[in-house]
Write a protein that holds these residues in place. Structure first.
Motif, short mmCIF file in Angstrom:
data_model
loop_
_atom_site.label_atom_id
_atom_site.label_comp_id
_atom_site.label_asym_id
_atom_site.label_seq_id
_atom_site.Cartn_x
_atom_site.Cartn_y
_atom_site.Cartn_z
N LEU A 150 -5.84 -77.02 -21.49
CA LEU A 150 -5.08 -77.89 -22.49
C LEU A 150 -4.52 -77.12 -23.51
O LEU A 150 -3.35 -77.41 -24.06
N PHE A 151 -5.08 -75.98 -24.11
CA PHE A 151 -4.47 -75.42 -25.15
C PHE A 151 -3.18 -74.44 -24.74
O PHE A 151 -2.28 -74.47 -25.44
N LYS A 152 -3.34 -74.05 -23.46
CA LYS A 152 -2.26 -73.08 -22.99
C LYS A 152 -0.95 -73.94 -22.92
O LYS A 152 0.03 -73.66 -23.08
N ALA A 153 -1.34 -75.32 -22.24
CA ALA A 153 -0.13 -76.15 -22.18
C ALA A 153 0.56 -76.54 -23.66
O ALA A 153 1.67 -76.60 -24.15
N GLN A 154 -0.54 -76.68 -24.37
CA GLN A 154 0.03 -77.06 -26.03
C GLN A 154 0.76 -75.89 -26.63
O GLN A 154 1.80 -76.39 -27.17
#
Length: 346
Positions: A150-154
């Motif tokens: 989730l964080f890497k996509a964000q």
């Protein structure tokens, strides 16, 4: 072009391409971490990154130094010689037997999401991922919210939205709110109509975090991050919200470490009404029963929860979900003990 000259030109181009490729690949993350650890004292709280205003918790780098958790024997590499996987799996199964779901929310290390803040020349592809280990947890019956992905996509989509504090060991207010939104959507069926919950417009929080030693504070810039406060609305106090405290009547139990407290408890937790629990409650329009502490997210909150069940035999009667939030370094540094989900008095 003469054949010999052509061969020489092609050779030079090949060498240049190889050199360029090597430069693009960068340094192996494991080597970077080992170098940082070797060049800092074991008692050091934090080490500066490539940007001196970004600090990294040394214990978190020690956790990352272990590498891919799915390939190691955690009962051996864990500092407390306890394996989290069977403990978490049993806890999830015991809750399920009571009709309660468990959602595990490990918060990935800051350096794993922002490796170039630690070393500008690192090859990001060499950063060890938690995802394979999550696969082992899921195979054992544990539901995991994969914040790493989730964080890497964000970060790819919104690079200006900072997910971790630069001077603190916790996620940012934005990340706490983001994760609350994701979790709230998952449990939307539990939403209750309650107009007394509200969220305020964005404001700027300025602070020096817990990674700044008092003696080094003068050399590190205070950071400013956007945040929104969420909580109980009082018509007599426009532009304000009040903290909604832990409530035993709610269907959701939140357990975990200081990631539940940061931006919620104030003081060394930096702010109030802007933490994960605050935003989760506002999104679902219901109060959450909270068991959190600033350290020991592996077993401390579960121990306090067990005590609560001993005091109230009907504790689980109306509960639906346990959300367990803790720093991922607990997998290699936490004390993982089997603890009962329900303590029955003799």
């Amino acid at each position: 072009m003469h054949a010999a000259l052509k061969r020489s030109v092609l050779s030079l181009l090949a060498l240049a391409a190889g050199s360029s490729s090597s430069m693009v690949m960068g340094q192996d993350f494991s080597v970077v971490v080992k170098d940082v650890l070797a060049n800092s004292q074991a008692t050091t709280l934090a080490v500066p990154g490539a940007d001196p205003n970004w600090l990294f918790l040394r214990r978190e780098l020690e956790h990352l130094d272990i590498g891919d958790l799915s390939t190691v024997n955690l009962a051996v590499v864990n500092k407390e010689k306890t394996d989290p996987l069977p403990v978490i799996a049993k806890y999830a199964a015991d809750l399920k037997a009571l009709g309660v779901d468990l959602l595990l929310v490990p918060v990935p290390p800051k350096a794993a999401v922002y490796p170039q803040k630690l070393n500008a020349g690192v090859d990001v592809a060499t950063v060890p991922s938690l995802v394979p280990f999550y696969g082992k947890l899921q195979a054992a019956g544990v539901e995991v919210l994969d914040l790493e992905t989730l964080f890497k996509a964000q970060l790819a989509e919104n690079p200006d939205k900072q997910l971790y504090c630069a001077t603190d060991s916790h996620w940012s207010p934005y990340a706490a709110q983001l994760v609350a939104d994701v979790v709230a959507k998952k449990y939307q069926a539990l939403t209750m109509p309650n107009p007394s919950f509200g969220v305020l417009p964005e404001e700027k929080l300025e602070f020096l975090g817990d990674l700044v030693a008092s003696g080094a504070a003068a050399g590190v810039a205070k950071e400013g991050l956007p945040m929104q406060r969420a909580g109980k609305v009082d018509p007599a106090k426009p532009g304000q919200v009040g903290t909604v405290d832990s409530d035993p009547r709610g269907p959701i139990v939140g357990i975990g470490d200081s990631h539940l407290q940061v931006f919620r408890r104030g003081g060394n937790m930096l702010a109030t009404q802007a933490g994960f629990i605050d935003h989760l409650q506002e999104k679902l329009k219901l109060s959450v029963e909270e068991f959190s502490m600033q350290a020991g997210g592996a077993d401390g909150p579960r121990r306090n929860l067990a005590r609560a069940t001993a005091a109230n035999p009907e504790f689980w009667a109306n509960k639906k979900v346990v959300i367990w939030v803790f720093t991922a370094r607990e997998f290699t540094q936490g004390r993982w003990k089997e603890l009962p989900v329900q303590v029955k008095k003799k």
